[in-house]
Motif scaffolding. Structure first.
Motif, PDB file in Angstrom:
ATOM      1  N   ALA A  63      -4.085 -23.306  21.558  1.00  0.00           N
ATOM      2  CA  ALA A  63      -5.104 -22.786  22.292  1.00  0.00           C
ATOM      3  C   ALA A  63      -4.880 -21.151  22.722  1.00  0.00           C
ATOM      4  N   LEU A  64      -3.733 -20.971  23.230  1.00  0.00           N
ATOM      5  CA  LEU A  64      -3.387 -19.619  23.669  1.00  0.00           C
ATOM      6  C   LEU A  64      -2.919 -18.781  22.600  1.00  0.00           C
ATOM      7  N   SER A  65      -2.804 -19.202  21.168  1.00  0.00           N
ATOM      8  CA  SER A  65      -2.240 -18.536  20.337  1.00  0.00           C
ATOM      9  C   SER A  65      -3.230 -17.602  19.412  1.00  0.00           C
ATOM     10  N   GLY A  68      -6.248 -19.796  18.175  1.00  0.00           N
ATOM     11  CA  GLY A  68      -7.551 -20.020  18.855  1.00  0.00           C
ATOM     12  C   GLY A  68      -8.819 -19.549  18.449  1.00  0.00           C
ATOM     13  N   LYS A  69      -8.881 -18.357  17.725  1.00  0.00           N
ATOM     14  CA  LYS A  69      -9.889 -17.657  17.318  1.00  0.00           C
ATOM     15  C   LYS A  69     -10.689 -18.332  16.058  1.00  0.00           C
ATOM     16  N   THR A 338     -15.007 -22.778  17.932  1.00  0.00           N
ATOM     17  CA  THR A 338     -13.510 -22.453  17.771  1.00  0.00           C
ATOM     18  C   THR A 338     -12.585 -23.336  18.239  1.00  0.00           C
ATOM     19  N   ARG A 340      -9.978 -22.544  20.248  1.00  0.00           N
ATOM     20  CA  ARG A 340      -9.888 -22.226  21.666  1.00  0.00           C
ATOM     21  C   ARG A 340     -10.850 -23.049  22.532  1.00  0.00           C
ATOM     22  N   GLU A 341     -11.970 -22.904  22.180  1.00  0.00           N
ATOM     23  CA  GLU A 341     -13.041 -23.679  22.900  1.00  0.00           C
ATOM     24  C   GLU A 341     -13.099 -25.127  22.753  1.00  0.00           C
ATOM     25  N   THR A 344      -9.893 -26.308  25.044  1.00  0.00           N
ATOM     26  CA  THR A 344     -10.276 -26.235  26.254  1.00  0.00           C
ATOM     27  C   THR A 344     -11.138 -27.400  26.881  1.00  0.00           C
TER      28      THR A 344
END
Length: 493
Positions: A63-65, A68-69, A338, A340-341, A344
């Motif tokens: 997620a932080l990498s 994530g996009k 995405t 990351r979304e 999360t």
């Protein structure tokens, strides 16, 4: 695409053999599953603890990498469902009946019967019981679901592979996943799913039976549970027939509405201030001790190993056996988001909700226990209803709870028939209704056999066994996903 695959026939035969053996030789079935369960829990407990913790670490890293996009689909695609409906659907599929079944009973057990590390009946045990409930139903569970779903969604919607567990392993094994090895992988996933979902259906039938007994005096036993499963099976097959966007969507939203109503009423009529204070402190304890709880294996005499096997190891195995089912379902409803979304949302929102849930129901149960009314004398499925008896609006609360269990029951089984249909029709996003009906009947049959041969004990034994082989597949999925994501970022696509 809708052609029924070898996976369907092989797994159906295996399920029929297991059901037939359980029906013909119930005592031997319970003894065999009990022995295997003991062996797995004793020798692989450390492995389950490490695996679940690794899933949390891996999901946070992704997620932080820069990964994530990446969008789960083509770059121009957007989510198929609104955020509210998406949350309701993944939550209903991922938790469901278990929340109602264990919401009051689990924290109460840890507090008043057998605490993990504290002395039973003390304030420390009360707090520890709640923090361990958050642990068992929180970040670790949803991280494992998130990684499984992420792998499936990425390969299915981004790489246009079929929605199969075997397809997620192509970065490691290539075209071998189109042959017998791929069939074996998918058979393991389907087999684990059938027994994992059957476990939840068994819990649901037992608790609906308990609620009806409490309210209307209907006898608790296999006959009543058989009738409950029969009625609910007809209902969830009707929902499955209507399709994903209709039946499951409406049921999931209904689940969330009923769950929120029940939660709010308990917060109001229960010990409100105590609940709020206990949630604040025990959620802090959960975050403070999460590393310690994540790696606890109770290796020495006096470490309360039986508690660990009966609760944490059981839960980890249960969630692993649910991973293919919940992962595929969450992947199916998450197209267009995405990474990351996605991670999360899957990690944080359900974790917060289940923590508030256990704080409300667990604190209320503990408060009733402290008032001099011994709730521990009741079976697990009856704790909730006897707790309601000591609150205002008890009849209304019990009726809402029964409706919520039934709704969760239908949603879980409905979602599972869709997922099992996908896995046995080469990943079709619209599996044929006759295949979904076949899997619906199979799930219910397994739940009935498990209840017949040994009730909840047989159910718990079976999921710990079913989870082990699929857990090795999950490790391969993580490696394959990381390899594919790295290639995606390097290629700039």
């Amino acid at each position: 695409m809708k052609k029924v695959s070898k996976v369907f026939y092989i797994t159906v035969v295996l399920v029929i053999l297991a059901v037939a053996f359980g029906a013909a030789f119930p005592d031997q079935f319970e003894e065999i599953t009990g022995n295997i369960k003991t062996f797995v829990a004793t020798n692989f407990g450390w492995y389950y603890m490490l695996l679940m913790s690794a899933m949390v670490i891996f999901s946070i890293i992704i997620a932080l990498s820069p990964y994530g996009k990446i969008r789960l689909g083509k770059d121009h695609e957007r989510p198929d469902f609104s955020t509210a409906t998406w949350i309701a659907m993944l939550f209903s599929a991922g938790m469901g009946i278990g929340l109602v079944f264990y919401g009051a009973a689990e924290p109460l057990f840890h507090y008043a019967v057998d605490a993990p590390t504290s002395e039973e009946g003390t304030g420390a045990a009360f707090k520890e019981g709640l923090s361990y409930a958050y642990f068992h139903w929180g970040l670790h569970v949803w991280a494992m679901y998130a990684i499984t779903a992420l792998a499936l969604a990425f390969f299915q919607f981004r790489k246009e592979e079929p929605g199969l567990i075997s397809a997620t392993l192509k970065p490691l094994f290539g075209n071998k996943m189109n042959g017998p090895l791929g069939v074996l992988i998918d058979v393991l996933a389907v087999f684990a799913t059938v027994f994992g979902v059957a476990t939840s259906l068994g819990f649901g039938a037992v608790q609906i039976n308990g609620g009806l007994n409490h309210l209307f005096g209907i006898e608790i036993g296999f006959t009543a549970q058989f009738m409950i499963i029969l009625v609910v099976t007809i209902l969830f097959l009707a929902s499955a027939w209507s399709g994903l966007s209709k039946g499951i969507k409406y049921l999931s939203n209904t689940n969330m509405v009923l769950a929120v109503i029940l939660l709010i009423v308990v917060l109001i009529v229960g010990p409100t201030l105590l609940i709020l204070n206990m949630f604040t402190e025990t959620f802090g304890l959960y975050l403070q001790h999460i590393l310690e709880m994540s790696f606890r294996t109770a290796p020495l005499e006096g470490d309360n190993r039986s508690w660990l096997d009966g609760w944490t190891i059981f839960y980890w195995a249960w969630w692993i056996s649910w991973a293919p089912f919940v992962g595929m379902f969450i992947a199916r409803v998450s197209r267009g988001r995405t990474i990351r979304e996605f991670i999360t949302g899957v990690l944080i929102i359900p974790t917060l909700f289940v923590s508030v849930w256990f704080a409300a129901f667990g604190t209320t149960a503990g408060d009733v226990q402290n008032s001099g009314i011994d709730l521990t004398q009741y079976k697990t499925e009856l704790v909730l209803f006897n707790m309601f008896d000591n609150l205002p609006l008890s009849l209304i609360l019990s009726i809402i709870a029964i409706l919520l269990i039934a709704s969760f029951f239908i949603t879980s089984a409905d979602s599972a028939t869709f997922v099992l249909g996908m896995q046995s029709t080469n990943g079709s996003l619209t599996p044929p209704n006759n295949v979904k009906v076949a899997w619906g009947v199979a799930q219910s049959a397994v739940a009935l056999i498990l209840l017949y041969v040994g009730g909840l004990t047989a159910i718990q034994n079976t999921i710990i066994i079913a989870a082990l082989p699929f857990s090795f597949v999950m490790i391969l999925m993580v490696i394959a996903l990381f390899k594919a994501l790295s290639k995606e970022v390097k290629s700039g696509k």
